[in-house]
Scaffold this active site. Structure first.
Site, PDB file in Angstrom:
ATOM      1  N   SER A  91      15.501 -18.167  21.497  1.00 11.40           N
ATOM      2  CA  SER A  91      16.323 -19.318  21.857  1.00 11.40           C
ATOM      3  C   SER A  91      17.326 -19.753  20.804  1.00 11.40           C
ATOM      4  CB  SER A  91      15.429 -20.505  22.215  1.00 11.40           C
ATOM      5  OG  SER A  91      14.935 -20.348  23.518  1.00 11.40           O
ATOM      6  N   TYR A 196      12.641 -29.123  28.320  1.00 20.65           N
ATOM      7  CA  TYR A 196      13.247 -27.846  27.939  1.00 20.65           C
ATOM      8  C   TYR A 196      13.231 -26.901  29.134  1.00 20.65           C
ATOM      9  CZ  TYR A 196      14.317 -24.074  24.630  1.00 20.65           C
ATOM     10  OH  TYR A 196      14.901 -23.050  23.936  1.00 20.65           O
ATOM     11  N   GLY A 342      13.148 -19.957  18.096  1.00 22.72           N
ATOM     12  CA  GLY A 342      13.188 -19.061  19.238  1.00 22.72           C
ATOM     13  C   GLY A 342      11.949 -18.197  19.320  1.00 22.72           C
ATOM     14  N   ASN A 366       6.705 -11.325  13.143  1.00 21.32           N
ATOM     15  CA  ASN A 366       6.705 -10.246  14.127  1.00 21.32           C
ATOM     16  C   ASN A 366       5.430 -10.241  14.971  1.00 21.32           C
ATOM     17  OD1 ASN A 366       5.253  -9.380  11.818  1.00 21.32           O
ATOM     18  ND2 ASN A 366       5.569  -7.222  12.312  1.00 21.32           N
TER      19      ASN A 366
END
Length: 384
Positions: A91, A196, A342, A366
């Site tokens: 995002s 959102y 994000g 990750n």
């Protein structure tokens, strides 16, 4: 596609998981050679101890740079996380999309008070949705009430369960995503609340194309990526690959009942996120982008002020306010940051800067089931 560590809004919901017990390792040439940042490094290492496979981060401060990689980038080979890794930013893409729309407003080609219906006639209709009552501004600050497509049961099943493994290369169009969202009632009447919704930015990308005759990715490239020389940044369309160097990306798949399994989700068709979250970048580029944006190099004063004009996110996200794809956050030491976070399969990111754009930090984990960037931000802006 997320808002600050909040699972309800994340593209990939965070799940509790046991620590992977992977030791932290510094990236060669990063850290002390560029000025220390010991507290920031220690905070990154703690995220690895808490269960994130690896983390990469970069800082830009008064023209100087510091970068570090900790933990593991590849669980199969044990390769360490790199300080210059590319990653999917989720995002954070929204800030790029909003910047383009605000540039178009500055050029007199669109008004933020235009209705969605004006630009996308008939698109936002059904089950109480009415594009004639929703403005472009309400899309950008999530006060539109438009249903969030990533909460649609079909979308969740196809992309957050093990079905993702057979759908990972499938192209999903913006029109398909909006149609899914229109199957549901709005979250609230336009302008009466905050929630959102990734659908808002799918629609924003469609509006960019209507105004310019070019896709949002092309406009981002022409207006932001090329002028700032962001060589590691792109909106990849349907390309499932990550540019090198990059770590592997790992997911628990939030709708998989077996939370013990970890899946390599590095390759995926990012069209499932589109203008709301498909971009790839690296920490250095994100710092350059947010520094330029808050430093007034991408938008005139009027449009930057509009972007920073925040609204309350209510009880859903206490401590945060939301502008036009800018999250405002105040740290414990009183420093105010602007930026965005994000989340997308196997990748959780955060990019922030001070209000003057002179001190910026970007980071990535990750893994999508653990990790909190707030202690890293506190360490960098309040301790280091």
């Amino acid at each position: 596609m997320a808002v600050r560590k909040t699972a309800a809004c994340a593209m990939v919901a965070a799940l509790a998981a046991g620590a992977l017990a992977i030791p932290a390792s510094a990236a060669p040439g990063a850290g002390q050679a560029r000025g220390g940042h010991e507290a920031t490094r220690a905070a990154l290492e703690k995220t690895v101890e808490a269960g994130v496979p690896g983390a990469t981060a970069g800082v830009r401060e008064d023209g100087t740079r510091w970068q570090a990689g900790v933990g593991t980038g590849d669980l199969r080979t044990g390769k360490p996380r790199g300080a210059e890794d590319h990653y999917r930013v989720g995002s954070i893409s929204k800030t790029f999309t909003a910047t383009v729309l605000l540039q178009l407003e500055a050029e007199g080609r669109i008004s933020l008070d235009d209705t969605v219906e004006k630009w996308l006639p008939g698109v936002v209709r059904g089950h109480g949705h009415d594009g004639g009552r929703i403005t472009v501004r309400q899309l950008l600050n999530h006060t539109s009430g438009v249903f969030n497509v990533t909460e649609d049961p079909q979308f969740v099943r196809e992309f957050f369960s093990t079905e993702f493994l057979k759908n990972r290369y499938r192209t999903v169009t913006a029109a398909e995503q909006v149609a899914l969202a229109m199957r549901h009632a709005p979250s609230f009447e336009p302008g009466t609340g905050w929630r959102y919704s990734n659908t808002n930015y799918t629609l924003a990308g469609m509006i960019v194309e209507k105004v310019t005759g070019r896709g949002y990715a092309e406009e981002i490239r022409r207006r932001v990526i090329e002028p700032l020389h962001l060589r590691g940044t792109r909106s990849p369309g349907t390309d499932p690959r990550l540019p090198g160097p990059h770590a592997r990306a790992y997911s628990k798949l939030s709708n998989d009942p077996d939370a013990t399994k970890t899946y390599d989700v590095t390759a995926l068709n990012p069209s499932l996120a589109g203008a709301a979250g498909d971009m790839v970048s690296d920490s250095a580029d994100l710092n350059r982008f947010y520094s330029a944006l808050l430093g007034g190099k991408l938008l005139p004063k009027k449009q930057l002020a509009e972007m920073k004009d925040t609204v309350s996110t209510g009880d859903e996200h206490p401590g945060y306010r939301y502008g036009l794809a800018l999250i405002e956050q105040k740290l414990s030491c009183g420093v105010t940051l602007y930026g965005h976070d994000g989340g997308i399969h196997g990748s959780t990111s955060d990019a922030v800067t001070t209000a003057d754009g002179k001190h910026a930090l970007a980071l990535n984990f990750n893994g999508d089931w653990a990790g909190d960037s707030t202690p890293v931000l506190e360490a960098e802006f309040c301790e280091d």
